[in-house]
Enzyme design. Structure first.
Site, PDB file in Angstrom:
ATOM      1  N   ARG A 172       0.830  -1.224   0.000  1.00 50.99           N
ATOM      2  CA  ARG A 172       0.000   0.000   0.000  1.00 50.99           C
ATOM      3  C   ARG A 172       0.851   1.254   0.000  1.00 50.99           C
ATOM      4  O   ARG A 172       0.461   2.280   0.547  1.00 50.99           O
ATOM      5  CB  ARG A 172      -0.959   0.022   1.193  1.00 50.99           C
ATOM      6  N   GLU A 191      -6.394 -11.971   8.356  1.00 56.17           N
ATOM      7  CA  GLU A 191      -6.070 -12.091   6.923  1.00 56.17           C
ATOM      8  C   GLU A 191      -5.007 -13.169   6.686  1.00 56.17           C
ATOM      9  O   GLU A 191      -3.980 -12.924   6.053  1.00 56.17           O
ATOM     10  CB  GLU A 191      -5.646 -10.725   6.362  1.00 56.17           C
ATOM     11  N   LYS A 226      -7.279   0.159  14.802  1.00 58.72           N
ATOM     12  CA  LYS A 226      -7.490   1.063  13.662  1.00 58.72           C
ATOM     13  C   LYS A 226      -8.568   2.069  14.012  1.00 58.72           C
ATOM     14  O   LYS A 226      -9.498   1.755  14.757  1.00 58.72           O
ATOM     15  CB  LYS A 226      -7.920   0.273  12.416  1.00 58.72           C
ATOM     16  N   ASP A 284     -11.832  -0.451   7.794  1.00 67.09           N
ATOM     17  CA  ASP A 284     -10.451  -0.413   7.307  1.00 67.09           C
ATOM     18  C   ASP A 284     -10.110   0.898   6.613  1.00 67.09           C
ATOM     19  O   ASP A 284     -10.106   0.957   5.388  1.00 67.09           O
ATOM     20  CB  ASP A 284     -10.236  -1.582   6.327  1.00 67.09           C
ATOM     21  N   GLU A 319      -4.046   4.356   0.897  1.00 69.46           N
ATOM     22  CA  GLU A 319      -4.657   3.153   0.335  1.00 69.46           C
ATOM     23  C   GLU A 319      -6.052   3.425  -0.221  1.00 69.46           C
ATOM     24  O   GLU A 319      -6.375   3.019  -1.332  1.00 69.46           O
ATOM     25  CB  GLU A 319      -4.723   2.059   1.415  1.00 69.46           C
TER      26      GLU A 319
END
Ligand code: GCU
Length: 654
Positions: free
Chosen positions: A132, A258, A332, A337, A365
């Site tokens: 990213r 992930e 976060k 996201d 991103e």
């Protein structure tokens, strides 16, 4: 150095006063850096006739407890004194002094950082790519090695220290095969060389580690955090790291997320995993940043019950209080996201017995890949000011939460951000994105700093231009997030980007995929029902007052309406417009604004250096192309879905 001279520390009109001499006692890595910095700036100064003052650095013999470890005082007088308890405080004081000069704002001040952790996470891979990253290749790694020429790292460390950053992790949170060996020789010695550079600027180095290291490099057949051999493995590795890097910061861990390995494989939870690593680091004063970005990335789009937004809270809330003292949960800013607009994570204000840091993203991103201008401090400020209504202050806003839990004035809380820098000549790809790196540092140091002050400071420190040009750049920066939001996904619904690259429009790019990121548009309306009453129940993760605000369609703020509710296209917003008309209007307005940016940027051509001018001009042209694509795809899609005409009769491709 020449190649990288185009940034806020290299403007050549620092001194409008002629500091004849300076005095600095002490001999350590950081005081040596101060000597270098002062020499450097003196060499750049414009020499005036008058000799106004001298500069004296005072490391306080008698500690001033109000300044803590990193605070400083600047006393302006015939002789200017910069004083602090520590060398790093003096360094910050000197950089602040430069900043005051650059902004023509020299005055006596006292500064103490509001957050003790002010960190950047680099998502750099050892092959030289940056996940990213849109600003060139890694400044740390190339060809599966650590870079030989470290001059850019040195330049970067200065830049970071000048805005108060005190921690960096240098490798991607997705720790691949070779990076797993960064904790071992021969790579460890090279990591130590990087730590040496950062140390000179008061910055601690951290590594992202692979939870499965005991299996991948330790010849064990398990990474179970309760297994004796695994515990010994990490203890030995950690001891070895500290022998090489005595002030090593610790580990950043992405686990069970992930497809990254983690404690779930062994029937253990996140606290088991994090605490095991924490115990290995604890004797050395190291810490574990354990990321809360944990969700099911194999969701079935047909499954309307699972809501990705709920995942982090569901995983971590039950564990509040079970983490060791040197574990920090890294959260976060939003539950999804890094979207252009999404709700703020409900973990803030709810977790009360655990250290936490807020994770931002500076990398672009979802904010235009450093091709579109997007001034992030605006977004950061919205988040920092978000009211959780936890009882820590009047509104329990995020900036207060960070300092408060698990105990007042906690020393292990703060802010971190995904850096997104690379070896482009300006480090950030888009020249105007430098303001984001700069602004992140300023806000991590003091979240109360206002976004337009940050923009002003960055412009003053970076360009030699007239007031009109400064105002134009400032206006572009300040309006840029709204502009971008206007032509991309509407009202907080998120995504609608091309799958994987996350650049450019694709309304249904993620709609029938496994990532849990849907907008549920149909012929009647759109949005995700996250209410307790009829939806996924995500709203209930907030403390009562916010639960009520978001649950109720009448009190839910417009900009997050589609994040929390499914509504018909004819739903009337607080602005008085229908949702569909809002979509059409904002998408036309967004593109018009980019056109205006291009015009304004061309107007100030003569004021700017050619490199900066071209860098931004080319990007604005791409932004314009891309914004039109967004506008037309989104407008056409929703016209086709709703069958409702634009009130103003503008061109919508049918
Ligand atoms: C996003 C991003 C990934 C990254 C992940 C993370 O999903 O697209 O590239 O690895 O966030 O924060 O771990």
């Amino acid at each position: 150095m020449q190649k990288y001279d185009n940034c806020w520390l290299n403007k050549d009109t620092f001194f409008n006063k002629n500091y004849e001499s300076y005095i600095l006692h002490g001999d350590c890595d950081i005081t040596n850096s101060i000597h270098k910095e002062v020499g450097y700036f003196l060499s750049l100064r414009q020499v005036y006739e008058e000799n106004l003052a001298d500069l004296v650095f005072k490391k306080l013999e008698q500690q001033d407890s109000s300044l803590g470890i990193e605070g400083f005082k600047i006393d302006i007088g015939k002789t200017t004194y910069i004083s602090s308890n520590t060398p790093v405080g003096l360094l910050y004081g000197f950089f602040k002094f430069i900043n005051l000069l650059q902004n023509d704002n020299l005055s006596s001040i006292v500064e103490i950082p509001k957050n003790s952790i002010r960190m950047l996470n680099h998502w750099d891979n050892i092959n030289g790519t940056v996940e990213r990253g849109y600003a060139g290749s890694s400044i740390f790694f190339e060809n599966n090695q650590i870079v030989k020429d470290k001059s850019v790292i040195y330049h970067y460390a200065r830049l970071l220290a000048s805005v108060g950053i005190n921690a960096v992790s240098i490798n991607n949170v997705n720790v691949h095969k070779i990076e797993t060996y960064l904790i071992r020789e021969p790579l460890l010695s090279c990591v130590s060389d990087i730590a040496y550079i950062f140390r000179k600027y008061g910055i601690k180095l951290y590594l992202s580690v692979n939870f499965a290291s005991p299996v991948e490099i330790g010849e064990l057949d398990t990474a179970d955090p309760m297994n004796e051999d695994v515990i010994n493995f990490w203890e030995k590795e950690t001891n070895r790291i500290y022998k090489k890097i005595p002030d090593f910061g610790g580990f950043v861990v992405k686990a069970d997320s992930e497809h990254r390995p983690g404690p779930f494989t062994y029937g253990r939870n996140h606290a088991d995993g994090a605490n095991m690593l924490a115990k290995a680091l604890q004797p050395h004063g190291g810490v574990v940043f354990w990321r809360c970005f944990v969700y099911n990335c194999e969701q079935d789009w047909r499954d309307r019950k699972t809501d990705r937004a709920k995942a982090a809270y569901d995983h971590f809330m039950p564990l509040d209080g079970s983490f060791d003292k040197n574990v920090i949960l890294q959260i976060k800013n939003g539950p999804m996201d890094f979207q252009v607009r999404e709700a703020v994570s409900p973990l803030f204000g709810s977790l009360r017995k655990t250290n936490t840091v807020l994770e931002f993203q500076i990398a672009h991103e979802y904010t235009g890949h450093a091709l579109h201008v997007f001034y992030l401090p605006s977004m950061y400020k919205d988040i920092l000011k978000f009211k959780t209504y936890a009882e820590v202050s009047k509104d329990g806003c995020i900036m207060d939460i960070l300092k408060h839990y698990p105990c007042e004035n906690n020393e292990l809380n703060g802010i971190t951000a995904v850096a997104g820098i690379g070896n482009d000549f300006n480090l950030t790809g888009h020249k105007l994105s430098q303001a984001n790196l700069y602004g992140f540092g300023r806000l991590a140091w003091n979240p109360k700093t206002c976004k337009s002050e940050i923009a002003k400071q960055w412009i003053n420190s970076t360009f030699n231009i007239n007031e009109n040009a400064k105002n134009i750049i400032k206006d572009i920066l300040i309006t840029s997030p709204q502009t971008y939001e206007n032509y991309t996904a509407p009202l907080g619904v998120g995504w609608m980007v091309n799958i994987y690259t996350h650049y450019g429009p694709s309304v249904n790019g993620y709609e029938f995929d496994r990532w849990g990121t849907y907008h549920f548009s149909d012929r009647n309306g759109m949005g995700v029902d996250r209410t307790l009453k009829t939806g996924t129940g995500y709203t209930r993760q907030y403390l009562d007052k916010n639960f009520e605000i978001f649950e109720n369609i009448d009190t839910c703020p417009d900009e997050l309406l589609l994040f929390f509710h499914y509504v018909p296209y004819t739903h009337i917003l607080k602005s008085g417009k229908t949702v569909i008309q809002h979509i059409y209007d904002t998408h036309f307005e967004g593109v018009e604004k980019v056109e205006e940016y291009i015009k304004k940027w061309n107007e100030i051509k003569e004021e700017l250096d050619i490199v900066s001018f071209k860098n931004v001009k080319n990007r604005l042209q791409e932004q314009y192309r891309s914004a039109k694509e967004w506008r037309d795809q989104i407008n056409t899609y929703y016209y086709r879905m709703s069958g409702i005409e634009d009130e103003k009769g503008r061109t919508i491709y049918k």
